[in-house]
Design a protein around this motif. Structure first.
Motif, mmCIF file in Angstrom:
data_model
loop_
_atom_site.group_PDB
_atom_site.id
_atom_site.type_symbol
_atom_site.label_atom_id
_atom_site.label_comp_id
_atom_site.label_asym_id
_atom_site.label_seq_id
_atom_site.Cartn_x
_atom_site.Cartn_y
_atom_site.Cartn_z
ATOM 1 N N PRO A 234 4.573 9.651 -10.430
ATOM 2 C CA PRO A 234 4.947 8.332 -9.901
ATOM 3 C C PRO A 234 4.468 8.154 -8.461
ATOM 4 N N ARG A 235 3.841 7.050 -8.190
ATOM 5 C CA ARG A 235 3.341 6.769 -6.847
ATOM 6 C C ARG A 235 2.918 5.312 -6.803
ATOM 7 N N HIS A 236 2.887 4.736 -5.646
ATOM 8 C CA HIS A 236 2.419 3.364 -5.532
ATOM 9 C C HIS A 236 1.647 3.181 -4.234
ATOM 10 N N TYR A 237 2.382 3.280 -3.090
ATOM 11 C CA TYR A 237 1.701 3.108 -1.802
ATOM 12 C C TYR A 237 0.521 4.066 -1.667
ATOM 13 N N PHE A 238 0.751 5.309 -2.134
ATOM 14 C CA PHE A 238 -0.279 6.332 -1.961
ATOM 15 C C PHE A 238 -1.265 6.408 -3.128
ATOM 16 N N SER A 239 -1.159 5.479 -4.085
ATOM 17 C CA SER A 239 -1.949 5.622 -5.311
ATOM 18 C C SER A 239 -3.443 5.350 -5.096
ATOM 19 N N TRP A 240 -4.258 6.319 -5.472
ATOM 20 C CA TRP A 240 -5.718 6.106 -5.406
ATOM 21 C C TRP A 240 -6.206 5.283 -6.585
ATOM 22 N N LYS A 241 -5.407 5.273 -7.654
ATOM 23 C CA LYS A 241 -5.775 4.420 -8.780
ATOM 24 C C LYS A 241 -5.800 2.959 -8.303
ATOM 25 N N ARG A 242 -4.806 2.598 -7.516
ATOM 26 C CA ARG A 242 -4.755 1.249 -6.934
ATOM 27 C C ARG A 242 -5.789 1.094 -5.818
ATOM 28 N N ALA A 243 -5.767 2.053 -4.900
ATOM 29 C CA ALA A 243 -6.567 1.893 -3.673
ATOM 30 C C ALA A 243 -8.064 1.908 -3.966
ATOM 31 N N PHE A 244 -8.463 2.680 -4.997
ATOM 32 C CA PHE A 244 -9.892 2.760 -5.326
ATOM 33 C C PHE A 244 -10.184 2.109 -6.674
ATOM 34 N N ALA A 245 -9.435 1.038 -6.998
ATOM 35 C CA ALA A 245 -9.687 0.309 -8.246
ATOM 36 C C ALA A 245 -11.152 -0.140 -8.252
ATOM 37 N N ASP A 246 -11.611 -0.620 -7.090
ATOM 38 C CA ASP A 246 -13.045 -0.805 -6.881
ATOM 39 C C ASP A 246 -13.524 0.518 -6.263
ATOM 40 N N ARG A 247 -14.215 1.341 -7.037
ATOM 41 C CA ARG A 247 -14.437 2.737 -6.657
ATOM 42 C C ARG A 247 -15.107 2.929 -5.298
ATOM 43 N N SER A 248 -15.816 1.915 -4.839
ATOM 44 C CA SER A 248 -16.587 2.128 -3.615
ATOM 45 C C SER A 248 -15.815 1.729 -2.356
ATOM 46 N N LYS A 249 -14.593 1.236 -2.512
ATOM 47 C CA LYS A 249 -13.899 0.667 -1.348
ATOM 48 C C LYS A 249 -12.432 1.030 -1.349
ATOM 49 N N PHE A 250 -11.920 1.428 -0.191
ATOM 50 C CA PHE A 250 -10.492 1.704 -0.069
ATOM 51 C C PHE A 250 -9.748 0.410 0.233
ATOM 52 N N ARG A 251 -8.718 0.149 -0.561
ATOM 53 C CA ARG A 251 -7.896 -1.037 -0.321
ATOM 54 C C ARG A 251 -6.575 -0.611 0.292
ATOM 55 N N PHE A 252 -6.266 -1.170 1.445
ATOM 56 C CA PHE A 252 -5.028 -0.839 2.136
ATOM 57 C C PHE A 252 -3.858 -1.536 1.456
ATOM 58 N N SER A 253 -2.713 -0.866 1.325
ATOM 59 C CA SER A 253 -1.513 -1.486 0.742
ATOM 60 C C SER A 253 -0.693 -2.124 1.848
ATOM 61 N N GLY A 254 -0.626 -3.429 1.847
ATOM 62 C CA GLY A 254 0.225 -4.119 2.831
ATOM 63 C C GLY A 254 -0.458 -4.263 4.177
ATOM 64 N N THR A 255 0.324 -4.535 5.202
ATOM 65 C CA THR A 255 -0.208 -4.812 6.536
ATOM 66 C C THR A 255 -0.765 -3.534 7.156
ATOM 67 N N ALA A 256 -2.029 -3.552 7.489
ATOM 68 C CA ALA A 256 -2.636 -2.371 8.112
ATOM 69 C C ALA A 256 -2.013 -2.162 9.500
ATOM 70 N N PRO A 257 -1.818 -0.912 9.910
ATOM 71 C CA PRO A 257 -1.296 -0.623 11.252
ATOM 72 C C PRO A 257 -2.410 -0.858 12.267
ATOM 73 N N GLU A 258 -2.569 -2.127 12.644
ATOM 74 C CA GLU A 258 -3.775 -2.527 13.379
ATOM 75 C C GLU A 258 -3.971 -1.727 14.665
ATOM 76 N N HIS A 259 -2.895 -1.589 15.445
ATOM 77 C CA HIS A 259 -3.072 -0.941 16.746
ATOM 78 C C HIS A 259 -3.378 0.542 16.612
ATOM 79 N N ALA A 260 -2.721 1.195 15.658
ATOM 80 C CA ALA A 260 -3.030 2.613 15.442
ATOM 81 C C ALA A 260 -4.486 2.760 14.989
ATOM 82 N N ILE A 261 -4.947 1.814 14.195
ATOM 83 C CA ILE A 261 -6.344 1.884 13.732
ATOM 84 C C ILE A 261 -7.308 1.595 14.883
#
Ligand SMILES: *Cc1c(COP(=O)(O)O)cnc(C)c1O
Length: 401
Positions: A234-261
């Motif tokens: 079980p996983r959601h936020y950390f799921s690579w199935k979700r994040a790499f649904a488009d295999r070539s691109k990482f999709r962030f879940s929710g609001t990216a931590p802009e300042h930390a980035i």
């Protein structure tokens, strides 16, 4: 009161910079601080180029052309992402234990009902690639689905040879995925994801990358994404199935931590402007100065390196054993309160037995010499036996190199 330069008032007011030499979070460069001093922005269209730049820079530092995932998390979050995406409940991970962090990664795996088998190690020595190879050779049914190791254990200051463990996996002709924690040492020590066949590299923003605490990063191989597509954990936020649904691109879940980035982008730019080889050379030089200093202090008879083999003392952190009847907390408090020098306490087996000097990231000779001087003065103040002049030994080394 009549004060004179020779009879000054006692003061507890602190001025100037505190010398922060813990193994993370590390000193944040002004450039990184300034990069965060800006308003938030639209997280979809506006922020996308920054997210892409962060991934582009992280790929270069991980030395990979494969994928990178970024989380608003501590290193523990990236640890968790690595485990839950490539291991089903009941599947086995082999962990060569050489310190506190490999031990704790296993504790986390067990919490996800992943079966953990440890290759027991001595906390004063690096991971033994031959022991890993032997265990993998015996695993003829391929029940072991992953090998998870730590490149530099921050509790012991010991470096383990990731490339040699890769060779051990290959020599055993074993298909296990290879997971490596480089949280303590990415951008201090060579780490070649693609050349060394690392399936998941795990890092954090707040150590060698010189960013603020708050980002967990994973390098993710194609093989790891393939496995992630099939895993039931079980996983959601950390799921690579979700994040790499488009295999070539990482999709962030929710609001990216802009300042930390933004901050971490600036830290990574600095690493790459300096050049990875130069970064590794600078860390080696400053770490070696620390080792010369500690070796000199140790001639006083009371102190010892945790790492017994000099070839495996890391360029990220140095861990020093104190005598059994001495409480290192006294040294830490004195160094902090009297000399504005912050070093770290012992962890795990070495709690109450060691002090640790971090030497990663934003660091140059006078900074490390200042910190070593603070520690040497604190040893003098609390009466911890040491041969005086360690700082001189460090200066002599730096001056010659
Ligand atoms: C710091 C560290 C961690 C933990 O990182 P957090 O950001 O504190 O969760 C894990 N492994 C190693 C080797 C570390 O140095």
């Amino acid at each position: 009161m009549n004060y004179s330069p020779l009879n000054p008032p006692k003061t507890t007011v602190k001025r100037g910079r505190q010398f922060l030499q813990v193994p993370g979070p590390t000193n944040i460069p002004d450039r990184v601080l300034n990069a965060m001093h800006r308003p938030a922005m639209d997280v979809y269209k506006g922020f996308t180029p920054a997210k892409e730049e962060a991934i582009h820079l992280a790929r270069q530092i991980f030395q990979t052309e494969q994928q990178v995932a970024i989380y608003a998390s501590s290193g523990h979050g990236a640890w968790e992402a690595a485990l839950v995406n490539v291991l089903n409940p009941g599947e086995k991970v082999l962990i060569p234990v050489a310190g506190n962090f490999s031990k704790n990664w296993g504790v986390m795996a067990r919490a996800h009902n992943i079966e953990v088998e440890e290759v027991e190690g001595d906390w004063r020595k690096p991971v033994d690639p031959a022991a890993v190879e032997e265990r993998l050779r015996a695993d003829t049914n391929h029940e072991i689905k992953a090998v998870a190791m730590v490149q530099v254990d921050t509790a012991t200051g010991i470096w383990s040879d990731v490339e040699a463990v890769r060779k051990a996996i290959d020599a055993a002709n074993h298909p296990a995925l290879f997971l490596v924690d480089v949280i303590a040492c990415l951008a201090t020590t060579d780490f070649q994801v693609d050349n060394w066949g690392v399936d998941v590299g795990v890092a954090g923003s707040q150590k060698g990358l010189m960013g603020p605490p708050g980002l967990g990063l994973c390098s993710v191989s194609e093989k790891a994404i393939d496995k992630a597509m099939t895993v039931d954990t079980p996983r959601h936020y950390f799921s690579w199935k979700r994040a790499f649904a488009d295999r070539s691109k990482f999709r962030f879940s929710g609001t990216a931590p802009e300042h930390a980035i933004w901050g971490t982008i600036e830290g990574m730019r600095m690493v790459l402007e300096e050049g990875l080889d130069q970064v590794f050379a600078r860390h080696h030089r400053l770490a070696e100065a620390v080792r010369r200093c500690v070796a000199h202090w140790a001639e006083g008879g009371a102190l010892e390196f945790v790492g017994v083999d000099p070839d495996f003392r890391s360029n990220a952190v140095t861990s020093v054993l104190v005598p059994e009847n001495f409480d290192p907390d006294l040294l830490l408090k004195t160094a902090d309160l009297r000399y504005d020098t912050v070093i770290a306490q012992g962890l795990g087996k070495f709690e109450g037995r060691t002090f640790r000097i971090g030497h990663m990231g934003e660091l140059n000779p006078p900074m490390i010499l200042g910190a070593l001087a603070g520690i040497e003065m604190a040893m003098q103040t609390v009466g911890l036996a040491h041969k005086p002049g360690g700082v001189q030994a460090a200066m002599d080394y730096i001056a010659k190199t």
